[in-house]
Design a protein around this motif. Structure first.
Motif, PDB file in Angstrom:
ATOM      1  N   LEU A 253      24.669  -2.659  19.610  1.00 49.00           N
ATOM      2  CA  LEU A 253      26.101  -3.264  20.254  1.00 49.00           C
ATOM      3  C   LEU A 253      26.756  -1.866  19.459  1.00 49.00           C
ATOM      4  O   LEU A 253      26.898  -1.653  19.075  1.00 49.00           O
ATOM      5  CB  LEU A 253      26.691  -4.598  19.780  1.00 49.00           C
ATOM      6  N   ILE A 254      27.585  -0.994  20.891  1.00 45.46           N
ATOM      7  CA  ILE A 254      28.144  -0.083  21.100  1.00 45.46           C
ATOM      8  C   ILE A 254      30.138  -0.425  21.383  1.00 45.46           C
ATOM      9  O   ILE A 254      29.745  -1.303  22.841  1.00 45.46           O
ATOM     10  CB  ILE A 254      28.613   1.223  21.693  1.00 45.46           C
ATOM     11  N   VAL A 255      30.687  -0.536  20.859  1.00 41.47           N
ATOM     12  CA  VAL A 255      31.956  -1.396  21.721  1.00 41.47           C
ATOM     13  C   VAL A 255      33.276  -0.086  21.833  1.00 41.47           C
ATOM     14  O   VAL A 255      33.627   0.454  20.523  1.00 41.47           O
ATOM     15  CB  VAL A 255      32.508  -2.823  20.970  1.00 41.47           C
ATOM     16  N   ASN A 256      33.550  -0.567  23.307  1.00 38.53           N
ATOM     17  CA  ASN A 256      34.692   0.996  23.316  1.00 38.53           C
ATOM     18  C   ASN A 256      36.167   0.359  22.578  1.00 38.53           C
ATOM     19  O   ASN A 256      36.405  -1.070  23.707  1.00 38.53           O
ATOM     20  CB  ASN A 256      34.595   0.970  25.014  1.00 38.53           C
ATOM     21  N   GLN A 257      36.396   0.952  21.154  1.00 42.04           N
ATOM     22  CA  GLN A 257      37.894   0.337  20.712  1.00 42.04           C
ATOM     23  C   GLN A 257      39.224   0.517  21.564  1.00 42.04           C
ATOM     24  O   GLN A 257      40.123  -1.012  21.964  1.00 42.04           O
ATOM     25  CB  GLN A 257      38.131   0.067  19.531  1.00 42.04           C
ATOM     26  N   ARG A 258      38.841   0.791  22.728  1.00 41.44           N
ATOM     27  CA  ARG A 258      40.313   1.368  23.629  1.00 41.44           C
ATOM     28  C   ARG A 258      39.670  -0.177  25.053  1.00 41.44           C
ATOM     29  O   ARG A 258      41.389  -0.639  25.503  1.00 41.44           O
ATOM     30  CB  ARG A 258      40.458   2.281  23.475  1.00 41.44           C
TER      31      ARG A 258
END
Length: 297
Positions: A253-258
């Motif tokens: 899982l990769i989450v773009n924190q922006r």
């Protein structure tokens, strides 16, 4: 979004052996990232492009890269597998560790005697962004599933932070844009700027930037009533717009924190009956966007 690895790419990667990585300070060395580029591998570039688009394209912000077959073939405890995953991560941004006392990949296991709401706890881990109180939080947070909860609990939850903000009243958005919030400690951290205290949840100068929110601030920070109410409404909107799914072994899982905030539902009751070696285990890696990337805008 979920991305399955093409069978041709899986077959090629099973036989691919990448060298050990090197760090340049807290960051993955450029020489390692160059060696980890698998451009000649069948269908690697199109998979990497799909990965980046899912994270930064319109309407995107998170992705699950399904590496289960690779995990099964190589074993999640094999260095070859973790290097391959790091190679995919380096296609998105620059891997780094903000914690000098920990390795590049940080273990997140299950500790039944810890605060249930923490990442290593057994309870509900409410919506948050990682390292919320740094002036330069990681642009991406990533989680590699080694073992899900064997009792069937702990789905991951994500919510579009800017969509949640857009549903708030104008008055509450104004309150969230004031530097009235604070949370946590800031000690011995690298690559995430300086301590930001107090900070605004919304930075009006950057409409596509971070929504600096962690639900824990509602209980663990002294906030004025109006600012607390505005943050509480945001928390409710995040829950209203959430998506949830269960990570399986090898899911990355990769989450773009922006764009998105993340959390986890409670693990299933009875964790104390599960041996430590069989409990849920994730590995966490942080990424810094390269200068000029959409996510660093």
């Amino acid at each position: 979004m979920f991305i399955d690895i093409p069978s041709e790419l899986e077959a090629a990667l099973i036989d691919r052996s990448l060298p050990p990585w090197e760090l340049d300070g807290s960051f993955l060395a450029q020489s390692t990232m160059d060696r980890y580029r698998m451009t000649a591998t069948p269908r690697f570039e199109e998979t990497a492009a799909a990965l980046r688009h899912a994270l930064t394209g319109e309407g995107g912000g998170y992705v699950v890269l399904r590496l289960g077959n690779l995990a099964k073939a190589l074993g999640t405890d094999d260095d070859r597998f973790l290097r391959l995953v790091t190679g995919f991560a380096a296609e998105v941004a620059v891997p780094f560790s903000p914690f000098p006392r920990w390795p590049l990949w940080k273990d997140i296991g299950v500790k039944v005697d810890k605060d249930p709401g923490k990442s290593s706890g057994i309870g509900y881990n409410a919506f948050h962004m990682d390292l919320v109180n740094g002036t330069l939080p990681p642009d991406y947070t990533t989680l590699l599933c080694v073992r899900p909860d064997p009792l069937g609990g702990g789905p991951s939850i994500l919510s579009d932070a800017h969509a949640a903000v857009a549903r708030l009243s104008e008055n509450n958005r104004a309150l969230l844009a004031e530097s009235a919030y604070h949370y946590g400690t800031f000690f011995d951290l690298h690559g995430v700027g300086e301590e930001y205290k107090p900070f605004p949840i919304l930075d009006g100068s950057d409409p596509g930037g971070f929504v600096r929110f962690t639900a824990k601030m509602l209980k663990r920070s002294e906030l004025g009533e109006a600012h607390a109410d505005a943050a509480r409404e945001l928390a409710e909107e995040l829950v209203r717009g959430q998506v949830s799914f269960m990570l399986q072994p090898g899911d990355y899982l990769i989450v773009n924190q922006r764009r998105f905030l993340h959390g986890r539902e409670a693990l299933h009751s009875g964790q104390e009956t599960v041996s430590v070696a069989d409990r849920r285990l994730l590995l966490q890696l942080f990424l810094r966007a390269r200068t000029g990337d959409d996510s660093a805008a």
